[in-house]
Design an enzyme around this catalytic site. Structure first.
Site, PDB file in Angstrom:
ATOM      1  CE1 TYR A  19      51.488  41.450  -4.149  1.00  0.00           C
ATOM      2  CE2 TYR A  19      50.633  43.190  -5.389  1.00  0.00           C
ATOM      3  CZ  TYR A  19      50.540  42.378  -4.376  1.00  0.00           C
ATOM      4  OH  TYR A  19      49.542  42.678  -3.339  1.00  0.00           O
ATOM      5  NE  ARG A  68      46.626  47.017 -12.105  1.00  0.00           N
ATOM      6  CZ  ARG A  68      45.364  47.482 -11.645  1.00  0.00           C
ATOM      7  NH1 ARG A  68      44.348  47.228 -12.212  1.00  0.00           N
ATOM      8  NH2 ARG A  68      45.439  48.165 -10.822  1.00  0.00           N
ATOM      9  N   GLY A 161      37.841  49.959  -9.522  1.00  0.00           N
ATOM     10  CA  GLY A 161      38.056  48.975  -8.492  1.00  0.00           C
ATOM     11  C   GLY A 161      37.494  49.327  -7.085  1.00  0.00           C
ATOM     12  NE  ARG A 162      42.373  52.731  -4.081  1.00  0.00           N
ATOM     13  CZ  ARG A 162      43.076  52.555  -5.126  1.00  0.00           C
ATOM     14  NH1 ARG A 162      42.578  52.683  -6.479  1.00  0.00           N
ATOM     15  NH2 ARG A 162      44.329  52.167  -5.043  1.00  0.00           N
TER      16      ARG A 162
END
Length: 176
Positions: A19, A68, A161-162
């Protein structure tokens, strides 16, 4: 301010996984020659610092801000592991309360590493040098894996997360 006004407990600024902020951090994508130059760590972190300071000013001292951080590109000519401690300190000084370590400029895995805590070698470098909590992510599926990584002092917190996306009751089950 929208996050704070919505009643949330904090915010995380995303600078990983290719990003925009990660592109500023990586010498592979930052070809600027001005004060945001991709050739110096100060230039590559300048926009991060400006954003962190602006968010801190707007949100106040009591609102947690995490970043992050795509700490290492895993590509020749990219960001280097040796830069992680200094970059982490730059972010902390600019107002970050937590450093959430990730890696990989165009992905978020470590090739040939299937062990929980993919980015532990990076989080350890950060944790030894910053005075703010460090979060480790990457491939953690069970509470036992998270606890093991914490016992090994790889980080202060573990991001899951996942596994939580696959099981909405993960955190409740982890506490049993």
């Amino acid at each position: 301010m929208r996050v704070k006004e919505a009643g949330l407990d904090g915010v995380e600024i995303h600078s990983a996984h290719g990003y925009l902020l990660n592109q500023f951090y990586s010498p592979l994508t930052n070809h600027r020659t001005d004060e945001y130059s991709g050739q110096t760590l100060d230039g590559r972190t300048r926009l991060h610092v400006e954003i962190l300071k602006a968010v801190r000013t707007a949100a106040g001292a009591d609102f947690p801000i995490a970043i992050r951080f795509g700490a290492y590109d895993y590509m020749a000519g990219g960001s280097r592991k040796e830069e992680i401690p200094e970059a982490g300190c730059i972010f902390a000084e600019a107002g970050a309360d937590m450093l959430d370590i990730s890696g990989g400029l165009n992905g978020f895995t470590v090739k040939d590493n299937t062990q929980p805590g993919w980015f532990s070698e990076l989080s350890i470098l950060a944790k030894k040098n910053v005075q703010i909590p460090v979060i480790l992510t990457g491939g953690v599926k069970t509470a036992e894996e998270a606890e093991s990584l914490l016992r090994e002092d790889t980080a202060d917190l573990i991001g899951v997360g996942r596994a939580m996306l696959q099981n909405q009751d993960w955190s409740v089950e982890a506490l049993r």
